[in-house]
Design a protein around this motif. Structure first.
Motif, PDB file in Angstrom:
ATOM      1  N   LEU A 137      40.043 -66.470  -3.131  1.00 45.22           N
ATOM      2  CA  LEU A 137      40.684 -65.486  -3.999  1.00 45.22           C
ATOM      3  C   LEU A 137      39.832 -64.227  -4.063  1.00 45.22           C
ATOM      4  CD1 LEU A 137      41.821 -67.731  -6.996  1.00 45.22           C
ATOM      5  CD2 LEU A 137      42.950 -67.326  -4.799  1.00 45.22           C
ATOM      6  N   ASP A 138      40.470 -63.136  -4.440  1.00 40.36           N
ATOM      7  CA  ASP A 138      39.748 -61.872  -4.608  1.00 40.36           C
ATOM      8  C   ASP A 138      38.831 -62.009  -5.815  1.00 40.36           C
ATOM      9  OD1 ASP A 138      38.833 -59.321  -4.750  1.00 40.36           O
ATOM     10  OD2 ASP A 138      40.747 -58.403  -5.294  1.00 40.36           O
ATOM     11  N   GLU A 139      37.523 -61.887  -5.592  1.00 36.29           N
ATOM     12  CA  GLU A 139      36.561 -62.058  -6.676  1.00 36.29           C
ATOM     13  C   GLU A 139      36.310 -60.769  -7.443  1.00 36.29           C
ATOM     14  OE1 GLU A 139      33.210 -63.290  -4.517  1.00 36.29           O
ATOM     15  OE2 GLU A 139      34.034 -65.225  -3.911  1.00 36.29           O
ATOM     16  N   HIS A 140      36.849 -59.673  -6.965  1.00 37.43           N
ATOM     17  CA  HIS A 140      36.459 -58.380  -7.525  1.00 37.43           C
ATOM     18  C   HIS A 140      37.489 -57.801  -8.472  1.00 37.43           C
ATOM     19  CE1 HIS A 140      33.019 -58.345  -4.879  1.00 37.43           C
ATOM     20  NE2 HIS A 140      33.820 -58.702  -3.897  1.00 37.43           N
ATOM     21  N   GLY A 141      38.653 -58.461  -8.612  1.00 35.48           N
ATOM     22  CA  GLY A 141      39.653 -57.974  -9.542  1.00 35.48           C
ATOM     23  C   GLY A 141      40.209 -56.637  -9.122  1.00 35.48           C
ATOM     24  N   PRO A 142      40.530 -55.760 -10.081  1.00 34.83           N
ATOM     25  CA  PRO A 142      41.080 -54.448  -9.750  1.00 34.83           C
ATOM     26  C   PRO A 142      40.119 -53.657  -8.881  1.00 34.83           C
ATOM     27  CG  PRO A 142      41.309 -54.926 -12.093  1.00 34.83           C
ATOM     28  CD  PRO A 142      40.424 -55.987 -11.512  1.00 34.83           C
ATOM     29  N   ARG A 143      40.668 -52.763  -8.080  1.00 34.55           N
ATOM     30  CA  ARG A 143      39.835 -51.967  -7.184  1.00 34.55           C
ATOM     31  C   ARG A 143      38.830 -51.146  -7.976  1.00 34.55           C
ATOM     32  NH1 ARG A 143      41.849 -46.758  -7.533  1.00 34.55           N
ATOM     33  NH2 ARG A 143      43.957 -46.634  -8.366  1.00 34.55           N
ATOM     34  N   PRO A 204      47.871 -56.794  -5.563  1.00 31.68           N
ATOM     35  CA  PRO A 204      47.933 -57.996  -6.406  1.00 31.68           C
ATOM     36  C   PRO A 204      46.714 -58.882  -6.198  1.00 31.68           C
ATOM     37  CG  PRO A 204      49.515 -58.127  -4.600  1.00 31.68           C
ATOM     38  CD  PRO A 204      48.969 -56.744  -4.589  1.00 31.68           C
ATOM     39  N   GLY A 205      46.313 -59.545  -7.271  1.00 33.74           N
ATOM     40  CA  GLY A 205      45.207 -60.488  -7.219  1.00 33.74           C
ATOM     41  C   GLY A 205      45.712 -61.900  -7.421  1.00 33.74           C
ATOM     42  N   ALA A 206      44.801 -62.811  -7.734  1.00 36.28           N
ATOM     43  CA  ALA A 206      45.177 -64.207  -7.938  1.00 36.28           C
ATOM     44  C   ALA A 206      44.160 -64.873  -8.846  1.00 36.28           C
ATOM     45  CB  ALA A 206      45.270 -64.948  -6.611  1.00 36.28           C
ATOM     46  N   CYS A 207      44.599 -65.888  -9.558  1.00 33.22           N
ATOM     47  CA  CYS A 207      43.704 -66.680 -10.386  1.00 33.22           C
ATOM     48  C   CYS A 207      44.189 -68.126 -10.386  1.00 33.22           C
ATOM     49  CB  CYS A 207      43.630 -66.136 -11.819  1.00 33.22           C
ATOM     50  SG  CYS A 207      45.170 -66.306 -12.756  1.00 33.22           S
ATOM     51  N   ARG A 208      43.305 -69.031 -10.753  1.00 27.46           N
ATOM     52  CA  ARG A 208      43.675 -70.439 -10.857  1.00 27.46           C
ATOM     53  C   ARG A 208      43.726 -70.840 -12.323  1.00 27.46           C
ATOM     54  NH1 ARG A 208      39.496 -70.910  -6.626  1.00 27.46           N
ATOM     55  NH2 ARG A 208      40.582 -70.763  -4.622  1.00 27.46           N
ATOM     56  N   THR A 244      47.635 -71.911  -8.540  1.00 30.41           N
ATOM     57  CA  THR A 244      47.162 -70.571  -8.201  1.00 30.41           C
ATOM     58  C   THR A 244      48.289 -69.601  -8.522  1.00 30.41           C
ATOM     59  OG1 THR A 244      45.780 -71.440  -6.425  1.00 30.41           O
ATOM     60  CG2 THR A 244      46.255 -69.079  -6.396  1.00 30.41           C
ATOM     61  N   VAL A 245      48.008 -68.616  -9.351  1.00 31.37           N
ATOM     62  CA  VAL A 245      49.005 -67.623  -9.754  1.00 31.37           C
ATOM     63  C   VAL A 245      48.647 -66.300  -9.103  1.00 31.37           C
ATOM     64  CG1 VAL A 245      50.140 -66.481 -11.691  1.00 31.37           C
ATOM     65  CG2 VAL A 245      49.304 -68.824 -11.950  1.00 31.37           C
ATOM     66  N   VAL A 246      49.623 -65.699  -8.436  1.00 34.65           N
ATOM     67  CA  VAL A 246      49.434 -64.430  -7.724  1.00 34.65           C
ATOM     68  C   VAL A 246      50.220 -63.349  -8.435  1.00 34.65           C
ATOM     69  CG1 VAL A 246      49.713 -63.228  -5.521  1.00 34.65           C
ATOM     70  CG2 VAL A 246      49.156 -65.675  -5.542  1.00 34.65           C
ATOM     71  N   GLY A 247      49.589 -62.220  -8.685  1.00 36.74           N
ATOM     72  CA  GLY A 247      50.269 -61.121  -9.353  1.00 36.74           C
ATOM     73  C   GLY A 247      49.313 -59.981  -9.628  1.00 36.74           C
ATOM     74  N   PHE A 248      49.815 -58.936 -10.253  1.00 38.68           N
ATOM     75  CA  PHE A 248      48.969 -57.815 -10.640  1.00 38.68           C
ATOM     76  C   PHE A 248      48.189 -58.176 -11.906  1.00 38.68           C
ATOM     77  CE2 PHE A 248      51.918 -55.944  -7.726  1.00 38.68           C
ATOM     78  CZ  PHE A 248      51.182 -54.963  -7.080  1.00 38.68           C
ATOM     79  N   GLU A 249      47.058 -57.529 -12.091  1.00 35.49           N
ATOM     80  CA  GLU A 249      46.081 -57.967 -13.079  1.00 35.49           C
ATOM     81  C   GLU A 249      46.662 -58.088 -14.490  1.00 35.49           C
ATOM     82  OE1 GLU A 249      42.522 -59.473 -14.357  1.00 35.49           O
ATOM     83  OE2 GLU A 249      43.196 -59.108 -12.306  1.00 35.49           O
TER      84      GLU A 249
END
Length: 376
Positions: A137-143, A204-208, A244-249
């Protein structure tokens, strides 16, 4: 005089980690307990196991969740201590990762006597050694430069949901949850319009999010409904007990908040419904609870979808918003397909209790969500 043979830790690992038997575990723990000079190397190797978990796509909350599920509380505290110690050697990561570190339970460096401690450490290392690889997953969150402090809107939403979970009055919980969902819908619309005006919108990012037994199928359905209503997509990993949920922050934050709150409210409502069933002389079973939560998830999903549609159609900027939402939906779908090129669907099992389904539907109606007022 130095020895060229394997160290105490290596010998303990050979018997305890790679053998996999209880006798091997006892032998390894005895070796470590008898050699206090091995402590520093044992701790260092633990930090290496943690770093290897990060390379396999795991995150701090994932590890703690699995350790809590598979082992015991002393192992959770040991894992938290290891993760905290490894942080000094780790590279900088994003805000979501930092939040997980800050939410770690209190760590502990030692458990009981030397043999008990060595046994717990080896049991934990066994688990860490066998962690499978996960989707990174993207570890950095928003750009960079786009992250903003939590809005006053999210602060209000958290407060409303906390009150809804704490109250003993269903009508009050209903009103508080409805207001929270109205604010969530408005917050999502505001974020979408803001992103449309930005020169370089976030990806979009992702979280568990943990989906723990029992009744994990129904809980996964509930999370999927919450994710869909908030412009996200969810993929359930049943063996590892998370989705795992994918979406914007901003939408990911809303999903985490609302799912947690609705699950608490559903559990309260189910307990109350079971008590009423027992008072009427009817014995309730696991099937009742599974059916209750399945019906709750189904009904809440319908309500959330209606609220999401109303949030869009009630917006004065609806003509500007629709293409923005379509673009964001495509981006979310693309990210999901990159993370999970192959997925399967599953059918709910054990949903056969009519009374459970009826009571779950009623509970979802009491937790119904309403459309928000149009944006000023």
């Amino acid at each position: 005089m130095s020895s060229s043979g394997p160290s105490t830790v290596d010998r303990a690992f050979q018997t305890a980690l790679y053998d996999g038997t209880d006798s091997g575990l006892d032998t390894g723990a005895s070796l470590l307990a008898a050699d206090s000079g091995a402590d520093a190397e044992l701790a260092r190797r633990g930090r290496e196991f943690v770093a290897a978990a990060w390379r396999r796509g795991w995150q701090p909350a994932d590890v703690v969740r699995l350790v809590r599920r598979e082992l015991d509380d002393p192992h959770v505290r040991l894992a938290a201590g290891l993760i905290g110690a490894q942080r000094a050697d780790d590279r900088p990561r994003g805000p979501r990762w930092r939040a997980q570190l800050e939410a770690l339970p209190e760590g502990r460096a030692r458990v009981g006597d030397r043999f008990s401690h060595a046994t717990a450490v080896l049991e934990l290392y066994r688990l860490l050694l066998r962690l499978p690889s996960l989707e990174p997953l993207d570890e950095h969150g928003p750009r960079a430069g786009a992250h903003r402090p939590e809005s006053r809107m999210l602060t209000r939403i958290r407060a409303l949901l906390a009150k809804a979970e704490a109250t003993g009055y269903p009508e009050e919980a209903e009103a508080l949850s409805a207001k929270a969902q109205e604010l969530m819908a408005r917050h999502s619309v505001d974020e979408a319009l803001l992103a449309a005006a930005a020169p370089a919108p976030d990806a979009p990012g992702a979280c568990r999010i943990g989906v723990e037994p029992p009744y994990e199928q129904a809980k996964a359905v509930l999370l999927d409904a919450v994710a869909t209503a908030n412009h996200c997509r969810a993929v359930w990993n049943e063996p590892l007990a998370f989705s795992t949920v994918v979406g914007f922050e901003a939408d990911l934050e809303a999903v985490e908040l609302l799912y947690t709150s609705l699950l608490v409210q559903a559990t309260h409502a189910m307990t109350k419904a079971e008590a009423a069933q027992r008072a009427g002389g009817r014995k309730r079973t696991k099937t009742f609870r599974q059916s209750f939560l399945a019906a709750y998830a189904h009904r809440v999903g319908d309500r959330l979808a209606a609220a999401a549609r109303a949030a869009v159609t009630g917006t004065q900027e609806v003509e500007d918003l629709l293409p923005v939402l379509a673009t964001r939906e495509t981006a979310v779908t693309d990210r999901l397909e990159r993370l999970f090129p192959e997925t399967t669907t599953t059918r709910l099992r054990g949903v056969t209790d009519e009374a459970g389904w009826t009571e779950g539907t009623r509970a979802a109606d009491r937790a119904q969500v309403h459309s928000r007022s149009p944006l000023p």
